[in-house]
Write a protein that holds these residues in place. Sequence first.
Motif, mmCIF file in Angstrom:
data_model
loop_
_atom_site.group_PDB
_atom_site.id
_atom_site.type_symbol
_atom_site.label_atom_id
_atom_site.label_comp_id
_atom_site.label_asym_id
_atom_site.label_seq_id
_atom_site.Cartn_x
_atom_site.Cartn_y
_atom_site.Cartn_z
ATOM 1 N N GLU A 37 0.794 -1.166 0.006
ATOM 2 C CA GLU A 37 0.060 0.004 0.016
ATOM 3 C C GLU A 37 0.778 1.409 -0.066
ATOM 4 O O GLU A 37 0.470 2.392 -0.427
ATOM 5 N N ILE A 38 2.104 1.014 0.344
ATOM 6 C CA ILE A 38 2.902 2.274 0.404
ATOM 7 C C ILE A 38 3.995 2.645 -0.661
ATOM 8 O O ILE A 38 4.094 3.876 -1.094
ATOM 9 N N ILE A 39 4.055 1.579 -1.518
ATOM 10 C CA ILE A 39 5.023 1.673 -2.566
ATOM 11 C C ILE A 39 4.509 2.620 -3.552
ATOM 12 O O ILE A 39 5.248 3.396 -4.228
ATOM 13 N N PRO A 40 3.177 2.821 -3.897
ATOM 14 C CA PRO A 40 2.844 3.837 -5.087
ATOM 15 C C PRO A 40 3.288 5.083 -4.475
ATOM 16 O O PRO A 40 3.537 5.963 -5.775
ATOM 17 N N LYS A 45 9.434 8.796 -5.860
ATOM 18 C CA LYS A 45 10.513 9.232 -5.487
ATOM 19 C C LYS A 45 11.788 8.341 -5.912
ATOM 20 O O LYS A 45 12.921 8.942 -6.132
ATOM 21 N N PHE A 46 11.465 7.107 -5.606
ATOM 22 C CA PHE A 46 12.519 6.022 -5.526
ATOM 23 C C PHE A 46 12.222 4.791 -6.275
ATOM 24 O O PHE A 46 10.958 4.620 -6.554
ATOM 25 N N CYS A 47 13.239 4.008 -6.793
ATOM 26 C CA CYS A 47 12.700 2.656 -7.194
ATOM 27 C C CYS A 47 13.002 1.682 -6.252
ATOM 28 O O CYS A 47 13.904 1.555 -5.336
ATOM 29 N N CYS A 48 11.789 0.990 -5.817
ATOM 30 C CA CYS A 48 11.460 0.472 -4.597
ATOM 31 C C CYS A 48 11.858 -1.114 -4.986
ATOM 32 O O CYS A 48 11.397 -1.634 -5.822
ATOM 33 N N LEU A 49 12.704 -1.696 -4.201
ATOM 34 C CA LEU A 49 13.119 -3.056 -4.137
ATOM 35 C C LEU A 49 12.676 -3.729 -3.019
ATOM 36 O O LEU A 49 13.220 -3.577 -1.781
ATOM 37 N N THR A 50 11.676 -4.779 -3.033
ATOM 38 C CA THR A 50 11.229 -5.381 -1.876
ATOM 39 C C THR A 50 11.470 -6.696 -1.963
ATOM 40 O O THR A 50 11.344 -7.375 -3.059
ATOM 41 N N VAL A 51 11.907 -7.462 -0.900
ATOM 42 C CA VAL A 51 12.254 -8.760 -1.084
ATOM 43 C C VAL A 51 11.719 -9.639 0.046
ATOM 44 O O VAL A 51 11.512 -9.247 1.500
ATOM 45 N N ASP A 52 11.151 -10.771 0.013
ATOM 46 C CA ASP A 52 10.664 -11.761 1.029
ATOM 47 C C ASP A 52 12.023 -12.312 1.574
ATOM 48 O O ASP A 52 12.845 -13.060 1.059
ATOM 49 N N LEU A 53 12.226 -12.165 2.854
ATOM 50 C CA LEU A 53 13.637 -12.700 3.452
ATOM 51 C C LEU A 53 13.313 -14.114 3.808
ATOM 52 O O LEU A 53 12.375 -14.777 3.626
ATOM 53 N N ILE A 262 11.102 10.251 2.897
ATOM 54 C CA ILE A 262 11.362 11.284 1.826
ATOM 55 C C ILE A 262 12.293 12.456 2.064
ATOM 56 O O ILE A 262 13.093 13.055 1.619
ATOM 57 N N ASN A 263 11.698 13.163 3.312
ATOM 58 C CA ASN A 263 12.611 14.268 3.980
ATOM 59 C C ASN A 263 13.863 13.687 4.145
ATOM 60 O O ASN A 263 14.670 14.573 3.960
ATOM 61 N N PHE A 264 14.224 12.684 4.896
ATOM 62 C CA PHE A 264 15.525 12.148 5.312
ATOM 63 C C PHE A 264 16.347 12.002 3.886
ATOM 64 O O PHE A 264 17.480 12.284 3.897
ATOM 65 N N LEU A 265 15.964 11.148 3.053
ATOM 66 C CA LEU A 265 16.578 10.753 1.794
ATOM 67 C C LEU A 265 16.954 11.930 0.658
ATOM 68 O O LEU A 265 17.926 11.915 0.125
#
Length: 273
Positions: A37-40, A45-53, A262-265
């Motif tokens: 729900e957060i990725i959109p 701003k970023f290319c998002c890489l999510t991984v199942d650990l 976003i503010n931090f990065l």
Amino acid sequence: MLDGKNYKFNYSLTEKKNKQVILLLHGFMGSSNDFIEIIPQLSKKFCCLTVDLPGHGKTRVFGSEEYYNMPNTAIALIDLLDDLKIEKSYLFGYSMGGRLALYLAINFPTRFEKIILESASPGLKSQVERSLRYESDLKLANKLENSNYEEFLSNWYSQALFESLRQHDNFEKLKKRRLENNRLELAKSLRNLGIGNQPSLWDKLSNHQIYTLLMVGEYDDKFQAINTEMAELCQVAKVKIIPESGHNIHCENPKEWVESIINFLVKGRENKV
């Protein structure tokens, strides 16, 4: 999916378009879907890489249980970044994923530009604490393997740490997602990637040089204390308390979570808290 000698990671990568990559690591019993729900918002701003650990979601591990531990998992994630031709990225980790993120940043400092840890710790300080916790983790893993998974899940989230999460509108959806995991695989993760089996990183904090944002929830007194101590030891780390949230900030207050990242990065170190 990526085929490797001992790991077949399930991952998702949003479109790059010259955006900096951020690797997002979920917590225990979670999966890459925790960020769906957060990725959109974040992917603007970023290319998002999510991984199942390992032990979670659709990722598969081949070989002995040692491949579920923190050092081997960290190497496998670096190999994944190499295969995806990602030389440097931002790094985020929540809870268990936060402990793993800190380990990655300390042991592979050239691979990460900035890191964000949500409700995380450097592990337990003493061998006595780790031994006691490891015995506790073994008992929990045994319960996970031999009891009803839904019952285990209910007991897990009955902890005081998750009080505000239990009252949140998204809690039932979160619990349903947790049930998609394989309880036998989760038990392997708990034995090997649990805090009882994790090497302590407390003595590494003073030499840590990557700008770090420590996110903790307003209602999470335990991790506020831990993260305050972390920031005192690490000059490049700052604590940000996120309002109206407990241990699971990205679920309880996703709007503030995204804005803080976003503010931090994007806006730089001077605006990171």
